[in-house]
Enzyme design. Structure first.
Site, short mmCIF file in Angstrom:
data_model
loop_
_atom_site.label_atom_id
_atom_site.label_comp_id
_atom_site.label_asym_id
_atom_site.label_seq_id
_atom_site.Cartn_x
_atom_site.Cartn_y
_atom_site.Cartn_z
N LYS A 7 0.83 -1.15 -0.02
CA LYS A 7 0.15 0.12 -0.02
C LYS A 7 1.02 1.57 0.01
CE LYS A 7 -2.34 -2.84 -0.35
NZ LYS A 7 -2.48 -4.19 -0.44
N GLY B 24 -0.51 -16.92 -6.29
CA GLY B 24 -1.26 -17.43 -4.98
C GLY B 24 -0.12 -17.66 -3.88
N ASP C 241 -4.22 -17.42 7.66
CA ASP C 241 -3.54 -17.99 6.46
C ASP C 241 -3.29 -19.48 6.55
OD1 ASP C 241 -3.73 -15.41 5.33
OD2 ASP C 241 -1.87 -15.38 4.49
N HIS D 252 -23.59 14.77 2.12
CA HIS D 252 -23.22 15.31 0.98
C HIS D 252 -22.26 16.38 1.19
CE1 HIS D 252 -23.89 16.67 -3.12
NE2 HIS D 252 -24.14 17.80 -2.64
#
Ligand code: FAD
Ligand code: AMP
Length: 478
Positions: free
Chosen positions: A58, A278, A319, A451
């Site tokens: 990142k 992977g 993992d 908004h």
């Protein structure tokens, strides 16, 4: 006699260190064992995520995105930045500093919470014992009422593309390039391949992504995946689907890659090649034979829904067990098992785990795709809203992408939220909360959104489920 603990955690990645901290917070005497050591022999905490995964990637994605903005978008905003260039070494040094600060921070957190950090390689030798071998080869056995294995994962290597130092690399190597390769090959159009390909594409590499499957991002809703593919192509990523890599050879300063596609055998030459096919569980040797804990053919430790192995005092998380290989999934499992060990009721909702691809724009999703829902026989209604119609997106120079909500046609319950757009990774949290709370699309439609925000697109998508989006002419609903 070595110390005895209520809990020993093996591995200090986002699964393990979080679990150990939570256990200590629950009043348990906790230790975490970590084998990773720095060049100067100090223990390194944070696992894949902090050291060679989420965080460094990142850091490079953010820097390279800002570079592209400065180069191409500033002028349109009236900013005269002159000639913009990238100092790759400096970008890498910044990334290294972030990693160092964070991993040092974890060391501080462990200490501050009273977790004992043990340097060395841990092995479960019985249902209540962990043997730790330190960097000098000295083995010590610790007793523990409970053991949590959080050994993580490592990149998959494939026979056609053996790694060659600095030339054919895995994701870790791709985070270390000190200059921008001219021609870069990426094998695998998964999350990591697309992120790393994007970094170097932004910095000027000609990037070709070779992906064996015919479908692009099959886990993402079809409409969102299609738009993402188009956007990444526009940025210059040459994504070749149905292209299975069958061989590679380093010839001097070049890597020649062979692949097969619908037209037959192909060959392409790169300056560097990243193998992103992977990750696999890192469980070899973590559990001694005879303890009675099963791993499957791929090395995943077998666990139930609450991360219990077949031995009652031993848990496994992150993992190295089934489920998505994501840091936040590992951490949540870590918290769950610590709570269970402390005697509390705890469970996880595996149906509400968000996924994010940190390309620009980001791709984020939670829950079912429209296609998955239909395949399950669920009748759905959907609502989509394009960022092109969002005032904030225009102000942000980020009008690409759309938000899509998939709801049950009968009950209106939100089944999935899939977004491609700037800050999609932040926006998808609304979908996660909707799934957790069992919200209807109408619940989101009746909620007041600030908004101008990018999140208004989620609001409008929820309104569009019933054909009532305000800032778009709605498709006719049945
Ligand atoms: P790990 O982080 O792999 O940690 C396991 C730790 O256990 C390691 O420190 C290891 O040294 C230690 N260990 C292993 N065996 C032993 C032993 N026998 N004794 C002692 N210690 C041991 N996920 C996201 O959610 N978001 C992202 O943006 C993201 N980006 C990624 C980018 C890249 C390039 C990569 C490679 C991964 C990314 N991931 C991301 C995935 C994420 O890093 C993993 O899902 C996460 O780190 C898994 O956490 P874990 O604790 O299970 O394992
Ligand atoms: P992920 O598992 O999401 O990290 O993605 C890895 C990707 O690599 C998958 O989409 C695989 O289809 C792809 N892949 C695996 N082996 C090969 C290969 N030999 N050639 C091209 N793509 C591959």
């Amino acid at each position: 006699m070595a110390d005895k603990f209520d809990v020993i955690v093996i591995g200090a990645g986002p699964g393990g260190y979080v679990s150990a901290i939570r256990a200590a917070q629950m009043g348990l005497k906790a230790a975490v064992v970590e084998k990773w050591i720095s060049e100067d022999g100090k223990p390194v905490f944070g696992g894949t995520c902090l050291n060679v995964g989420c965080i460094p990637s990142k850091a490079l994605l953010e820097a390279s995105h800002k570079f592209v903005e400065a180069k191409h978008d500033f002028d349109g905003m009236g900013i005269q930045a002159g000639d913009v260039s990238m100092d790759v070494k400096k970008m890498m040094a910044r990334k290294d500093t972030i990693v160092k600060n964070l991993t040092g921070g974890v060391a501080g957190l462990l200490k501050g919470n009273g977790v004992t950090a043990i340097q060395g390689t841990g092995k479960v030798v019985s249902s209540k014992q962990v043997e730790v071998t330190d960097q000098d080869g000295k083995a010590t056995t610790y007793d523990a009422d409970n053991i949590v294995v959080a050994a993580g994962s490592v990149p998959v290597e494939i026979p056609p593309t053996p790694l060659v130092d600095g030339m054919v690399v895995n994701s870790t190597g791709a985070l270390e390039f000190q200059e921008t390769p001219k021609r870069l090959g990426v094998i695998g159009a998964g999350i990591i391949g697309l992120e790393l390909g994007s970094v170097w594409n932004r910095l000027g590499s000609e990037v070709t992504v070779l992906e064996a499957m015919d479908d692009f991002l099959p886990m993402v809703d079809g409409a969102i995946a299609k738009e993402t593919q188009k956007l990444l192509k526009k940025q210059g990523l040459d994504i070749k689907l149905g292209a299975r890599v069958t061989g590679s050879e380093v010839k001097g300063e070049e890597v020649v890659v062979k692949y097969t596609d619908a037209k037959g055998e192909q060959e392409v030459t790169f300056d560097k090649l990243i193998v992103c096919v992977g990750r696999k569980p890192y469980t070899e040797g973590v559990i001694a034979e005879g303890v009675g804990i099963e791993t499957d053919q791929r090395g995943f430790i077998q666990v139930d829904d609450q991360c219990r192995t077949s031995v009652p005092s031993v848990y496994a998380i992150g993992d190295c067990v089934r489920g998505p290989m994501l840091a936040h999934k590992a951490s949540e499992e870590g918290v769950m098992v610590a709570d269970i060990i402390a005697g509390h009721k705890a469970e996880m909702n595996y149906d509400a785990i968000p996924n994010v691809i940190y390309t620009f724009p980001e791709v984020a999703w939670v829950g079912l795709t429209e296609q998955e829902a239909k395949a399950k026989g669920i009748e759905v209604k959907t609502g989509s809203f394009p960022f092109a119609a969002s005032g904030r997106a225009m102000a942000n120079n980020a009008t690409e992408g759309q938000a899509k909500i998939i709801a049950d046609a009968e009950t209106d319950r939100v089944l999935g939220m899939h977004i491609v757009g700037q800050h999609a990774g932040e926006m998808v949290a609304q979908g996660v909360i909707a799934l957790e709370f069992g919200s209807s699309a109408e619940d989101l439609a009746l909620t007041c959104y600030a908004h101008p925000t990018m999140s208004e697109a989620v609001h409008e998508a929820a309104l569009a489920v019933e054909g009532h989006a305000i800032h778009m002419v709605n498709r006719k609903k049945k």
